[in-house]
Design an enzyme around this catalytic site. Structure first.
Site, PDB file in Angstrom:
ATOM      1  N   ARG A   1       0.808  -1.319  -0.012  1.00  0.00           N
ATOM      2  CA  ARG A   1       0.016   0.019   0.131  1.00  0.00           C
ATOM      3  C   ARG A   1       0.807   1.127  -0.103  1.00  0.00           C
ATOM      4  O   ARG A   1       1.910   1.156   0.483  1.00  0.00           O
ATOM      5  CB  ARG A   1      -0.753  -0.045   1.238  1.00  0.00           C
ATOM      6  CG  ARG A   1      -0.223   0.038   2.531  1.00  0.00           C
ATOM      7  CD  ARG A   1       0.256   1.247   3.109  1.00  0.00           C
ATOM      8  NE  ARG A   1       0.465   1.362   4.760  1.00  0.00           N
ATOM      9  CZ  ARG A   1       1.231   2.163   5.122  1.00  0.00           C
ATOM     10  NH1 ARG A   1       1.858   3.172   4.694  1.00  0.00           N
ATOM     11  NH2 ARG A   1       1.511   1.929   6.431  1.00  0.00           N
TER      12      ARG A   1
ATOM     13  N   GLU B   1      -6.497   6.737   8.166  1.00  0.00           N
ATOM     14  CA  GLU B   1      -5.290   7.464   8.400  1.00  0.00           C
ATOM     15  C   GLU B   1      -4.979   8.692   7.809  1.00  0.00           C
ATOM     16  O   GLU B   1      -3.937   9.588   8.037  1.00  0.00           O
ATOM     17  CB  GLU B   1      -4.124   6.706   9.275  1.00  0.00           C
ATOM     18  CG  GLU B   1      -3.107   7.253   9.886  1.00  0.00           C
ATOM     19  CD  GLU B   1      -2.250   6.368  10.298  1.00  0.00           C
ATOM     20  OE1 GLU B   1      -2.160   5.254  10.746  1.00  0.00           O
ATOM     21  OE2 GLU B   1      -0.669   6.524  10.149  1.00  0.00           O
TER      22      GLU B   1
ATOM     23  N   ARG C   1      -5.459   5.203   0.985  1.00  0.00           N
ATOM     24  CA  ARG C   1      -4.375   4.347   1.203  1.00  0.00           C
ATOM     25  C   ARG C   1      -4.716   3.640  -0.164  1.00  0.00           C
ATOM     26  O   ARG C   1      -5.847   3.082  -0.393  1.00  0.00           O
ATOM     27  CB  ARG C   1      -4.807   3.339   2.336  1.00  0.00           C
ATOM     28  CG  ARG C   1      -4.120   4.180   3.650  1.00  0.00           C
ATOM     29  CD  ARG C   1      -2.586   4.149   3.759  1.00  0.00           C
ATOM     30  NE  ARG C   1      -2.160   4.871   4.673  1.00  0.00           N
ATOM     31  CZ  ARG C   1      -2.043   4.388   6.078  1.00  0.00           C
ATOM     32  NH1 ARG C   1      -2.184   3.180   6.179  1.00  0.00           N
ATOM     33  NH2 ARG C   1      -1.304   5.160   6.892  1.00  0.00           N
TER      34      ARG C   1
ATOM     35  N   CYS D   1       1.442  10.216   9.471  1.00  0.00           N
ATOM     36  CA  CYS D   1       2.200   9.846  10.190  1.00  0.00           C
ATOM     37  C   CYS D   1       3.833  10.039   9.987  1.00  0.00           C
ATOM     38  O   CYS D   1       3.721   9.916   8.716  1.00  0.00           O
ATOM     39  CB  CYS D   1       2.161   8.499  10.818  1.00  0.00           C
ATOM     40  SG  CYS D   1       3.230   7.631  11.967  1.00  0.00           S
TER      41      CYS D   1
ATOM     42  N   THR E   1       6.049   8.235   9.979  1.00  0.00           N
ATOM     43  CA  THR E   1       6.721   7.212   9.671  1.00  0.00           C
ATOM     44  C   THR E   1       6.442   6.676   8.243  1.00  0.00           C
ATOM     45  O   THR E   1       7.082   5.924   7.586  1.00  0.00           O
ATOM     46  CB  THR E   1       6.287   5.758  10.556  1.00  0.00           C
ATOM     47  OG1 THR E   1       4.900   5.622  10.190  1.00  0.00           O
ATOM     48  CG2 THR E   1       6.763   6.171  11.979  1.00  0.00           C
TER      49      THR E   1
ATOM     50  N   ARG F   1       4.053   0.695   2.307  1.00  0.00           N
ATOM     51  CA  ARG F   1       4.266  -0.555   3.201  1.00  0.00           C
ATOM     52  C   ARG F   1       4.148  -1.799   2.345  1.00  0.00           C
ATOM     53  O   ARG F   1       3.040  -2.011   1.936  1.00  0.00           O
ATOM     54  CB  ARG F   1       3.502  -0.615   4.263  1.00  0.00           C
ATOM     55  CG  ARG F   1       4.191  -1.450   5.467  1.00  0.00           C
ATOM     56  CD  ARG F   1       3.407  -1.369   6.958  1.00  0.00           C
ATOM     57  NE  ARG F   1       2.193  -1.889   6.940  1.00  0.00           N
ATOM     58  CZ  ARG F   1       2.071  -3.218   7.315  1.00  0.00           C
ATOM     59  NH1 ARG F   1       3.170  -3.847   7.525  1.00  0.00           N
ATOM     60  NH2 ARG F   1       0.717  -3.840   7.395  1.00  0.00           N
TER      61      ARG F   1
ATOM     62  N   ARG G   1       5.209  -7.567  12.172  1.00  0.00           N
ATOM     63  CA  ARG G   1       4.046  -7.238  12.732  1.00  0.00           C
ATOM     64  C   ARG G   1       3.123  -8.400  13.135  1.00  0.00           C
ATOM     65  O   ARG G   1       3.506  -9.346  12.411  1.00  0.00           O
ATOM     66  CB  ARG G   1       3.038  -6.258  12.288  1.00  0.00           C
ATOM     67  CG  ARG G   1       3.739  -4.676  11.828  1.00  0.00           C
ATOM     68  CD  ARG G   1       2.676  -4.050  11.288  1.00  0.00           C
ATOM     69  NE  ARG G   1       3.238  -2.559  10.950  1.00  0.00           N
ATOM     70  CZ  ARG G   1       2.604  -1.645  10.517  1.00  0.00           C
ATOM     71  NH1 ARG G   1       1.090  -1.769  10.047  1.00  0.00           N
ATOM     72  NH2 ARG G   1       3.164  -0.518  10.178  1.00  0.00           N
TER      73      ARG G   1
ATOM     74  N   GLU H   1      -1.770  -3.236  12.827  1.00  0.00           N
ATOM     75  CA  GLU H   1      -0.663  -2.697  13.607  1.00  0.00           C
ATOM     76  C   GLU H   1      -1.063  -2.575  15.071  1.00  0.00           C
ATOM     77  O   GLU H   1      -0.420  -3.382  15.726  1.00  0.00           O
ATOM     78  CB  GLU H   1      -0.462  -1.339  13.004  1.00  0.00           C
ATOM     79  CG  GLU H   1       0.845  -0.766  13.757  1.00  0.00           C
ATOM     80  CD  GLU H   1       1.287   0.597  13.288  1.00  0.00           C
ATOM     81  OE1 GLU H   1       0.584   1.294  12.527  1.00  0.00           O
ATOM     82  OE2 GLU H   1       2.481   0.875  13.613  1.00  0.00           O
TER      83      GLU H   1
END
Ligand code: ADP
Ligand code: MG
Length: 366
Positions: free
Chosen positions: A128, A227, A231, A278, A280, A287, A317, A322
Protein backbone atom coordinates in the site's frame (compact mmCIF):
# COMPACT_ATOMS: atom_id res chain seq x y z
CA UNK A 1 17.16 27.09 45.25
CA UNK A 2 15.37 23.80 44.57
CA UNK A 3 15.26 22.69 40.92
CA UNK A 4 11.80 22.59 39.36
CA UNK A 5 10.95 19.08 38.19
CA UNK A 6 11.14 18.59 34.40
CA UNK A 7 7.39 18.51 33.90
CA UNK A 8 6.94 21.80 35.72
CA UNK A 9 9.60 23.44 33.60
CA UNK A 10 7.75 22.14 30.57
CA UNK A 11 4.57 23.87 31.68
CA UNK A 12 3.07 20.73 33.20
CA UNK A 13 3.85 18.47 30.23
CA UNK A 14 4.17 14.81 31.21
CA UNK A 15 4.80 12.35 28.37
CA UNK A 16 3.54 8.89 29.31
CA UNK A 17 5.36 7.16 26.46
CA UNK A 18 8.76 7.26 28.19
CA UNK A 19 10.60 5.54 25.33
CA UNK A 20 8.96 7.40 22.46
CA UNK A 21 10.86 9.49 19.95
CA UNK A 22 8.60 12.38 20.97
CA UNK A 23 9.89 12.15 24.55
CA UNK A 24 13.46 11.80 23.27
CA UNK A 25 13.41 14.99 21.21
CA UNK A 26 10.82 17.27 22.83
CA UNK A 27 12.85 19.06 25.47
CA UNK A 28 10.99 21.27 27.97
CA UNK A 29 12.61 24.29 26.31
CA UNK A 30 11.43 23.25 22.86
CA UNK A 31 7.93 22.54 24.19
CA UNK A 32 7.78 25.99 25.81
CA UNK A 33 8.91 27.57 22.54
CA UNK A 34 6.35 25.82 20.30
CA UNK A 35 3.33 25.25 22.53
CA UNK A 36 1.39 28.45 21.79
CA UNK A 37 1.71 28.26 18.01
CA UNK A 38 -1.22 27.34 15.74
CA UNK A 39 -0.69 26.16 12.14
CA UNK A 40 -2.17 28.25 9.35
CA UNK A 41 -4.00 25.54 7.38
CA UNK A 42 -5.88 23.81 10.21
CA UNK A 43 -5.13 25.81 13.38
CA UNK A 44 -3.41 22.82 14.98
CA UNK A 45 -1.26 23.11 18.13
CA UNK A 46 1.70 21.02 19.25
CA UNK A 47 -0.41 19.55 22.07
CA UNK A 48 -2.79 18.08 19.48
CA UNK A 49 0.12 16.60 17.51
CA UNK A 50 1.65 14.85 20.53
CA UNK A 51 -1.56 13.63 22.22
CA UNK A 52 -0.66 9.96 21.62
CA UNK A 53 2.76 10.21 23.28
CA UNK A 54 1.31 12.21 26.17
CA UNK A 55 -1.73 10.03 26.91
CA UNK A 56 -0.63 6.51 25.91
CA UNK A 57 2.35 4.64 27.38
CA UNK A 58 3.14 2.41 24.39
CA UNK A 59 4.18 4.75 21.59
CA UNK A 60 7.37 4.34 19.60
CA UNK A 61 6.92 7.64 17.74
CA UNK A 62 3.92 9.40 19.32
CA UNK A 63 3.45 12.41 17.06
CA UNK A 64 1.13 13.10 14.09
CA UNK A 65 0.89 16.02 11.66
CA UNK A 66 -2.47 17.63 10.98
CA UNK A 67 -1.35 19.46 7.84
CA UNK A 68 1.79 20.14 5.79
CA UNK A 69 2.53 23.21 7.97
CA UNK A 70 3.13 21.02 11.03
CA UNK A 71 6.25 19.58 9.41
CA UNK A 72 7.57 23.11 8.90
CA UNK A 73 6.29 25.00 11.97
CA UNK A 74 7.17 22.17 14.38
CA UNK A 75 10.23 21.15 12.38
CA UNK A 76 12.48 21.22 15.47
CA UNK A 77 10.55 18.23 16.80
CA UNK A 78 9.55 16.48 13.56
CA UNK A 79 12.98 16.58 11.86
CA UNK A 80 14.94 14.65 14.52
CA UNK A 81 12.03 12.20 14.91
CA UNK A 82 12.02 11.61 11.15
CA UNK A 83 15.81 11.26 10.94
CA UNK A 84 15.82 8.81 13.84
CA UNK A 85 12.90 6.63 12.65
CA UNK A 86 13.98 6.40 9.00
CA UNK A 87 17.67 6.19 9.87
CA UNK A 88 18.49 8.92 7.35
CA UNK A 89 20.74 11.42 9.09
CA UNK A 90 23.76 10.53 6.94
CA UNK A 91 21.72 9.93 3.81
CA UNK A 92 20.15 13.37 4.12
CA UNK A 93 23.58 15.01 4.37
CA UNK A 94 24.91 12.97 1.40
CA UNK A 95 21.96 13.85 -0.81
CA UNK A 96 22.12 17.52 0.16
CA UNK A 97 25.82 17.54 -0.75
CA UNK A 98 25.01 16.02 -4.13
CA UNK A 99 22.30 18.65 -4.63
CA UNK A 100 19.59 15.99 -4.71
CA UNK A 101 16.23 15.94 -2.94
CA UNK A 102 15.99 13.42 -0.10
CA UNK A 103 13.07 11.64 -1.69
CA UNK A 104 13.40 10.24 -5.21
CA UNK A 105 10.62 7.95 -6.43
CA UNK A 106 11.19 4.86 -8.53
CA UNK A 107 8.05 2.92 -9.33
CA UNK A 108 9.55 0.98 -12.25
CA UNK A 109 8.81 -2.70 -11.65
CA UNK A 110 11.54 -3.72 -14.15
CA UNK A 111 14.19 -2.50 -11.70
CA UNK A 112 13.28 -5.20 -9.14
CA UNK A 113 15.65 -8.18 -8.97
CA UNK A 114 14.17 -11.60 -8.28
CA UNK A 115 11.08 -12.31 -6.21
CA UNK A 116 10.13 -14.15 -3.02
CA UNK A 117 11.60 -17.67 -3.42
CA UNK A 118 9.16 -20.45 -4.34
CA UNK A 119 9.73 -22.40 -1.14
CA UNK A 120 8.58 -19.56 1.16
CA UNK A 121 5.00 -20.41 2.26
CA UNK A 122 3.58 -16.88 1.92
CA UNK A 123 -0.19 -16.80 2.42
CA UNK A 124 -0.74 -13.34 0.96
CA UNK A 125 1.01 -10.23 -0.27
CA UNK A 126 -0.08 -6.62 0.13
CA UNK A 127 1.54 -3.34 -0.87
CA UNK A 128 0.00 0.00 0.00
CA UNK A 129 0.91 3.62 -0.36
CA UNK A 130 -0.64 6.58 1.42
CA UNK A 131 -1.54 9.72 -0.53
CA UNK A 132 -3.08 13.05 0.47
CA UNK A 133 -4.49 15.70 -1.83
CA UNK A 134 -3.24 19.30 -1.77
CA UNK A 135 -5.63 21.86 -0.36
CA UNK A 136 -7.14 19.67 2.36
CA UNK A 137 -5.92 18.99 5.90
CA UNK A 138 -4.29 15.67 6.74
CA UNK A 139 -6.56 13.28 8.64
CA UNK A 140 -5.89 14.73 12.15
CA UNK A 141 -6.80 18.24 10.94
CA UNK A 142 -9.17 17.77 8.00
CA UNK A 143 -12.64 19.33 8.47
CA UNK A 144 -15.84 17.35 8.02
CA UNK A 145 -16.76 19.23 4.85
CA UNK A 146 -13.28 18.73 3.38
CA UNK A 147 -13.50 15.04 4.16
CA UNK A 148 -16.80 14.81 2.31
CA UNK A 149 -15.32 16.76 -0.61
CA UNK A 150 -12.42 14.30 -0.85
CA UNK A 151 -14.91 11.41 -0.84
CA UNK A 152 -17.03 13.00 -3.61
CA UNK A 153 -13.94 13.67 -5.72
CA UNK A 154 -12.72 10.10 -5.28
CA UNK A 155 -16.13 8.63 -6.17
CA UNK A 156 -15.87 10.37 -9.54
CA UNK A 157 -12.32 9.13 -10.05
CA UNK A 158 -13.21 5.54 -9.09
CA UNK A 159 -15.97 5.62 -11.70
CA UNK A 160 -13.34 6.25 -14.39
CA UNK A 161 -10.94 3.39 -13.58
CA UNK A 162 -10.68 0.80 -16.35
CA UNK A 163 -9.72 -2.82 -17.03
CA UNK A 164 -8.69 -4.94 -14.05
CA UNK A 165 -8.72 -1.83 -11.83
CA UNK A 166 -12.44 -1.19 -12.41
CA UNK A 167 -14.71 -1.65 -9.41
CA UNK A 168 -17.12 -0.07 -6.94
CA UNK A 169 -16.97 2.29 -3.97
CA UNK A 170 -18.64 1.23 -0.71
CA UNK A 171 -19.18 4.03 1.84
CA UNK A 172 -18.86 3.06 5.49
CA UNK A 173 -21.96 5.06 6.31
CA UNK A 174 -24.89 2.73 5.87
CA UNK A 175 -22.71 -0.36 5.41
CA UNK A 176 -24.25 -3.41 7.13
CA UNK A 177 -22.29 -4.47 10.24
CA UNK A 178 -21.92 -8.07 8.92
CA UNK A 179 -20.47 -6.83 5.62
CA UNK A 180 -18.10 -4.49 7.44
CA UNK A 181 -16.92 -7.20 9.87
CA UNK A 182 -16.37 -9.69 7.05
CA UNK A 183 -14.28 -7.16 5.09
CA UNK A 184 -12.20 -6.54 8.23
CA UNK A 185 -11.79 -10.27 8.96
CA UNK A 186 -10.63 -10.84 5.37
CA UNK A 187 -7.96 -8.11 5.81
CA UNK A 188 -9.55 -5.78 3.25
CA UNK A 189 -10.97 -2.99 5.42
CA UNK A 190 -9.70 -0.78 8.26
CA UNK A 191 -11.47 -0.86 11.59
CA UNK A 192 -12.81 1.70 14.00
CA UNK A 193 -11.52 2.24 17.53
CA UNK A 194 -7.74 2.29 17.01
CA UNK A 195 -6.63 4.27 20.12
CA UNK A 196 -3.89 6.02 18.13
CA UNK A 197 -6.29 7.22 15.47
CA UNK A 198 -8.80 8.29 18.11
CA UNK A 199 -6.35 10.38 20.14
CA UNK A 200 -4.80 11.70 16.94
CA UNK A 201 -8.19 13.20 16.03
CA UNK A 202 -8.60 10.88 13.06
CA UNK A 203 -11.93 9.34 14.04
CA UNK A 204 -13.89 12.61 14.27
CA UNK A 205 -17.31 12.42 12.61
CA UNK A 206 -16.95 8.66 12.09
CA UNK A 207 -18.10 7.07 9.71
CA UNK A 208 -18.83 10.19 7.63
CA UNK A 209 -16.74 10.43 4.44
CA UNK A 210 -15.02 7.08 4.92
CA UNK A 211 -15.22 4.09 2.65
CA UNK A 212 -13.50 1.49 0.56
CA UNK A 213 -13.17 1.05 -3.18
CA UNK A 214 -12.27 -2.34 -4.60
CA UNK A 215 -12.14 -4.06 -7.98
CA UNK A 216 -14.14 -7.24 -8.53
CA UNK A 217 -11.24 -9.52 -7.56
CA UNK A 218 -10.44 -7.45 -4.43
CA UNK A 219 -6.85 -7.15 -5.64
CA UNK A 220 -6.93 -3.38 -6.06
CA UNK A 221 -8.38 -1.32 -3.23
CA UNK A 222 -8.46 2.25 -1.99
CA UNK A 223 -9.29 3.28 1.58
CA UNK A 224 -10.82 6.73 1.80
CA UNK A 225 -10.27 9.01 4.82
CA UNK A 226 -8.72 6.69 7.37
CA UNK A 227 -5.24 7.63 8.69
CA UNK A 228 -4.59 9.28 5.35
CA UNK A 229 -7.06 10.65 2.82
CA UNK A 230 -6.08 7.77 0.54
CA UNK A 231 -4.45 4.41 1.02
CA UNK A 232 -3.95 2.82 -2.40
CA UNK A 233 -3.56 -0.94 -2.01
CA UNK A 234 -2.66 -3.91 -4.20
CA UNK A 235 -3.05 -7.35 -2.65
CA UNK A 236 -3.33 -10.99 -3.61
CA UNK A 237 -2.96 -14.54 -2.34
CA UNK A 238 0.50 -16.10 -2.58
CA UNK A 239 3.97 -14.61 -2.80
CA UNK A 240 4.18 -12.76 -6.13
CA UNK A 241 5.42 -9.43 -4.74
CA UNK A 242 6.57 -8.32 -8.20
CA UNK A 243 3.11 -8.82 -9.74
CA UNK A 244 1.50 -7.10 -6.79
CA UNK A 245 3.85 -4.11 -7.17
CA UNK A 246 3.16 -3.91 -10.90
CA UNK A 247 -0.61 -3.57 -10.29
CA UNK A 248 -0.03 -1.00 -7.57
CA UNK A 249 2.15 1.21 -9.77
CA UNK A 250 -0.48 1.18 -12.53
CA UNK A 251 -3.19 2.05 -10.02
CA UNK A 252 -1.23 4.94 -8.56
CA UNK A 253 -0.46 6.31 -12.03
CA UNK A 254 -4.11 6.12 -13.13
CA UNK A 255 -5.44 7.80 -10.01
CA UNK A 256 -2.78 10.50 -10.20
CA UNK A 257 -3.61 11.19 -13.86
CA UNK A 258 -7.36 11.36 -13.16
CA UNK A 259 -6.78 13.71 -10.21
CA UNK A 260 -4.58 15.89 -12.39
CA UNK A 261 -7.34 16.09 -14.99
CA UNK A 262 -9.61 17.28 -12.15
CA UNK A 263 -7.07 20.01 -11.28
CA UNK A 264 -5.77 18.25 -8.16
CA UNK A 265 -2.39 16.96 -7.05
CA UNK A 266 -0.85 15.03 -4.18
CA UNK A 267 0.83 16.79 -1.23
CA UNK A 268 4.52 16.37 -2.02
CA UNK A 269 7.92 17.93 -1.43
CA UNK A 270 11.46 16.85 -2.33
CA UNK A 271 12.48 16.95 1.34
CA UNK A 272 9.65 14.82 2.69
CA UNK A 273 8.32 12.98 -0.34
CA UNK A 274 4.57 12.39 -0.11
CA UNK A 275 3.12 14.01 3.01
CA UNK A 276 1.32 11.77 5.50
CA UNK A 277 -0.21 12.29 8.91
CA UNK A 278 2.27 9.87 10.49
CA UNK A 279 5.96 10.79 10.07
CA UNK A 280 6.81 7.10 9.69
CA UNK A 281 4.99 7.18 6.34
CA UNK A 282 6.75 10.19 4.82
CA UNK A 283 8.56 9.62 1.56
CA UNK A 284 7.07 6.74 -0.36
CA UNK A 285 4.21 6.11 2.11
CA UNK A 286 4.70 2.54 1.04
CA UNK A 287 4.44 -0.62 3.12
CA UNK A 288 4.88 -3.87 1.24
CA UNK A 289 4.13 -6.92 3.36
CA UNK A 290 3.77 -10.68 3.25
CA UNK A 291 2.01 -12.95 5.74
CA UNK A 292 4.27 -15.87 6.52
CA UNK A 293 4.28 -18.53 9.27
CA UNK A 294 7.52 -18.52 11.30
CA UNK A 295 6.95 -21.08 14.10
CA UNK A 296 10.67 -21.51 14.87
CA UNK A 297 11.36 -17.80 15.01
CA UNK A 298 8.24 -17.45 17.17
CA UNK A 299 9.70 -19.98 19.61
CA UNK A 300 13.01 -18.14 19.62
CA UNK A 301 11.16 -14.95 20.55
CA UNK A 302 9.49 -11.94 18.98
CA UNK A 303 12.20 -9.57 20.21
CA UNK A 304 14.93 -11.69 18.57
CA UNK A 305 12.95 -11.69 15.34
CA UNK A 306 12.44 -7.93 15.52
CA UNK A 307 16.19 -7.35 15.97
CA UNK A 308 17.15 -9.64 13.10
CA UNK A 309 14.56 -8.08 10.77
CA UNK A 310 15.70 -4.61 11.76
CA UNK A 311 19.22 -5.36 10.50
CA UNK A 312 17.72 -5.90 7.06
CA UNK A 313 15.32 -2.93 7.04
CA UNK A 314 12.35 -5.23 7.69
CA UNK A 315 9.67 -4.92 10.38
CA UNK A 316 7.64 -7.82 11.83
CA UNK A 317 4.01 -7.18 12.92
CA UNK A 318 1.01 -9.29 13.88
CA UNK A 319 -1.30 -10.22 11.01
CA UNK A 320 -4.42 -8.36 12.10
CA UNK A 321 -3.16 -4.80 11.73
CA UNK A 322 -0.67 -2.70 13.56
CA UNK A 323 -2.39 -2.10 16.90
CA UNK A 324 -3.60 -5.68 17.34
CA UNK A 325 -2.03 -8.42 19.48
CA UNK A 326 -1.53 -11.81 17.85
CA UNK A 327 0.13 -15.08 18.92
CA UNK A 328 -0.55 -17.27 15.89
CA UNK A 329 3.12 -17.53 14.90
CA UNK A 330 2.20 -16.07 11.52
CA UNK A 331 3.91 -12.73 10.92
CA UNK A 332 3.43 -9.70 8.73
CA UNK A 333 6.92 -8.85 7.40
CA UNK A 334 7.27 -5.49 5.64
CA UNK A 335 9.80 -2.80 4.71
CA UNK A 336 10.57 -0.76 7.81
CA UNK A 337 11.62 2.49 6.13
CA UNK A 338 9.63 4.66 3.74
CA UNK A 339 11.80 7.78 3.36
CA UNK A 340 15.28 8.13 1.86
CA UNK A 341 14.89 5.06 -0.35
CA UNK A 342 12.90 4.64 -3.57
CA UNK A 343 9.87 2.34 -3.74
CA UNK A 344 11.91 -0.20 -5.74
CA UNK A 345 14.72 -0.15 -3.16
CA UNK A 346 12.26 -0.73 -0.31
CA UNK A 347 10.46 -3.61 -2.02
CA UNK A 348 13.85 -5.12 -2.85
CA UNK A 349 14.83 -4.90 0.84
CA UNK A 350 11.58 -6.64 1.76
CA UNK A 351 12.01 -9.43 -0.84
CA UNK A 352 15.64 -10.09 0.14
CA UNK A 353 14.85 -9.86 3.88
CA UNK A 354 11.93 -12.28 3.70
CA UNK A 355 14.00 -14.82 1.72
CA UNK A 356 16.76 -14.59 4.33
CA UNK A 357 14.39 -14.87 7.31
CA UNK A 358 12.83 -17.97 5.72
CA UNK A 359 16.28 -19.53 5.17
CA UNK A 360 16.98 -18.96 8.87
CA UNK A 361 13.54 -20.29 9.84
CA UNK A 362 14.40 -23.57 8.07
CA UNK A 363 17.85 -23.70 9.69
CA UNK A 364 16.31 -23.16 13.13
CA UNK A 365 14.05 -26.17 12.54
CA UNK A 366 16.99 -28.52 11.90
P1 ADP B 1 -1.26 -0.39 7.17
O1 ADP B 1 0.19 -0.17 7.33
O2 ADP B 1 -1.66 -0.50 5.76
O3 ADP B 1 -2.10 0.57 7.95
P2 ADP B 1 -2.04 -2.40 9.09
O4 ADP B 1 -0.95 -3.13 9.81
O5 ADP B 1 -2.81 -1.39 9.87
O6 ADP B 1 -1.44 -1.81 7.78
O7 ADP B 1 -3.01 -3.46 8.45
C1 ADP B 1 -4.09 -3.10 7.66
C2 ADP B 1 -4.84 -4.32 7.18
O8 ADP B 1 -4.13 -4.94 6.12
C3 ADP B 1 -5.01 -5.39 8.25
O9 ADP B 1 -6.29 -5.95 8.11
C4 ADP B 1 -3.97 -6.41 7.90
O10 ADP B 1 -4.32 -7.71 8.31
C5 ADP B 1 -3.97 -6.32 6.38
N1 ADP B 1 -2.73 -6.81 5.78
C6 ADP B 1 -1.50 -6.27 5.88
N2 ADP B 1 -0.58 -6.99 5.20
C7 ADP B 1 -1.26 -8.03 4.64
C8 ADP B 1 -0.87 -9.14 3.81
N3 ADP B 1 0.39 -9.32 3.38
N4 ADP B 1 -1.85 -10.01 3.44
C9 ADP B 1 -3.12 -9.85 3.84
N5 ADP B 1 -3.54 -8.84 4.61
C10 ADP B 1 -2.63 -7.92 5.01
MG1 MG C 1 -2.85 1.14 9.78
Amino acid sequence: MAQAPDDEKAGGLVIKSEHSLTKKYLTPELYAKLKDHKTKTTGTTLDQCIACAVQLDNQHVGVYAADEDCYVDFRELFDPVIEDYHNIKEKRAEKAKAGKPLHESNLNVKDLKGNINNDVPVASTRIRVGRNIKGYGLSPGITKSQRLEVEELMKEIFGKLKGDLKGNYYPLKGMKKEVQNQLIADHFLFKEGDPNLKLGGMERDWPEGRGIFHNDDKTFLVWVNEEDQLRIISMQKGSDVVGCFERLTRGIAEIEALLKAAGKEFQYSGDYGFFHSCPTNLGTGMRGSVHVPLPNWNKKGKEELRKRCNEMGVQPRGIHGEATKDDSGVFDLSNKYRLGYSEVELIQMMIDGVNKIWEEECALGK
